[in-house]
Design a protein around this motif. Structure first.
Motif, PDB file in Angstrom:
ATOM      1  N   GLU A  87       0.754  -1.079  -0.135  1.00 10.50           N
ATOM      2  CA  GLU A  87       0.314   0.317   0.701  1.00 10.50           C
ATOM      3  C   GLU A  87       0.672   1.184   0.135  1.00 10.50           C
ATOM      4  OE1 GLU A  87      -3.008   2.176  -0.291  1.00 10.50           O
ATOM      5  OE2 GLU A  87      -2.841   0.176  -0.313  1.00 10.50           O
ATOM      6  N   ALA A  88       1.936   1.038   0.894  1.00 12.87           N
ATOM      7  CA  ALA A  88       2.975   2.309   0.739  1.00 12.87           C
ATOM      8  C   ALA A  88       3.487   2.443  -0.608  1.00 12.87           C
ATOM      9  CB  ALA A  88       3.899   2.147   2.237  1.00 12.87           C
TER      10      ALA A  88
ATOM     11  N   GLY B 196       9.324   5.380   4.272  1.00 13.47           N
ATOM     12  CA  GLY B 196       9.255   5.101   5.947  1.00 13.47           C
ATOM     13  C   GLY B 196       8.493   4.273   6.689  1.00 13.47           C
ATOM     14  N   LEU B 197       8.486   3.121   6.106  1.00 12.38           N
ATOM     15  CA  LEU B 197       7.627   2.314   7.582  1.00 12.38           C
ATOM     16  C   LEU B 197       9.215   1.173   8.599  1.00 12.38           C
ATOM     17  CD1 LEU B 197       5.640   0.191   4.913  1.00 12.38           C
ATOM     18  CD2 LEU B 197       5.340   1.721   6.870  1.00 12.38           C
ATOM     19  N   PRO B 198       8.378   0.672   9.263  1.00 10.94           N
ATOM     20  CA  PRO B 198      10.019   0.135  10.451  1.00 10.94           C
ATOM     21  C   PRO B 198      10.300  -1.262   9.745  1.00 10.94           C
ATOM     22  CG  PRO B 198       8.081   0.523  11.524  1.00 10.94           C
ATOM     23  CD  PRO B 198       8.078   0.700  10.599  1.00 10.94           C
ATOM     24  N   ALA B 199      11.268  -0.930   9.209  1.00 11.18           N
ATOM     25  CA  ALA B 199      12.366  -1.809   8.603  1.00 11.18           C
ATOM     26  C   ALA B 199      12.972  -1.790   8.331  1.00 11.18           C
ATOM     27  CB  ALA B 199      11.408  -2.129   7.071  1.00 11.18           C
ATOM     28  N   LYS B 200      14.396  -3.190   9.178  1.00 14.42           N
ATOM     29  CA  LYS B 200      15.934  -2.724   8.977  1.00 14.42           C
ATOM     30  C   LYS B 200      16.532  -3.418   7.735  1.00 14.42           C
ATOM     31  CE  LYS B 200      16.428  -2.087  13.260  1.00 14.42           C
ATOM     32  NZ  LYS B 200      17.853  -2.748  14.887  1.00 14.42           N
ATOM     33  N   PRO B 201      17.116  -2.836   6.521  1.00 15.00           N
ATOM     34  CA  PRO B 201      17.202  -4.179   5.381  1.00 15.00           C
ATOM     35  C   PRO B 201      18.249  -4.633   5.572  1.00 15.00           C
ATOM     36  CG  PRO B 201      17.719  -1.427   4.692  1.00 15.00           C
ATOM     37  CD  PRO B 201      17.977  -1.766   6.501  1.00 15.00           C
TER      38      PRO B 201
END
Length: 77
Positions: free
Chosen positions: A7-8, A59-64
């Motif tokens: 969605e983002a 900007g979603l909280p996810a670490k690559p």
């Protein structure tokens, strides 16, 4: 794909396209797709570079993903 990421991305379609085009032009990403694409370091580089660019937009909280002890590690969302 996780629904909130999808969605983002859909809400930021043009920014995503522009970011991907920009990522393709970076020397580190170019190297990771031009040589040894199956190797772990280049795979990690592609995932990390694109993940960082994507995170900067949605900007979603996810670490690559990153390399830890010779393996690609992804902490998740």
């Amino acid at each position: 794909m996780e629904p909130r990421i999808r969605e983002a991305m859909l809400q930021n379609r043009q920014k995503i396209i522009e970011a991907y085009s920009g990522v393709l032009k970076t020397p580190e990403f170019a190297e990771s797709i031009e040589s040894d694409t199956a190797g772990l370091p280049h795979t990690e580089a592609r995932l990390r570079i694109w993940g960082e660019a994507l995170h900067g937009i949605i900007g979603l909280p996810a670490k690559p993903p990153k390399m830890i002890d010779g393996r690609i590690s992804f902490a998740g969302f």
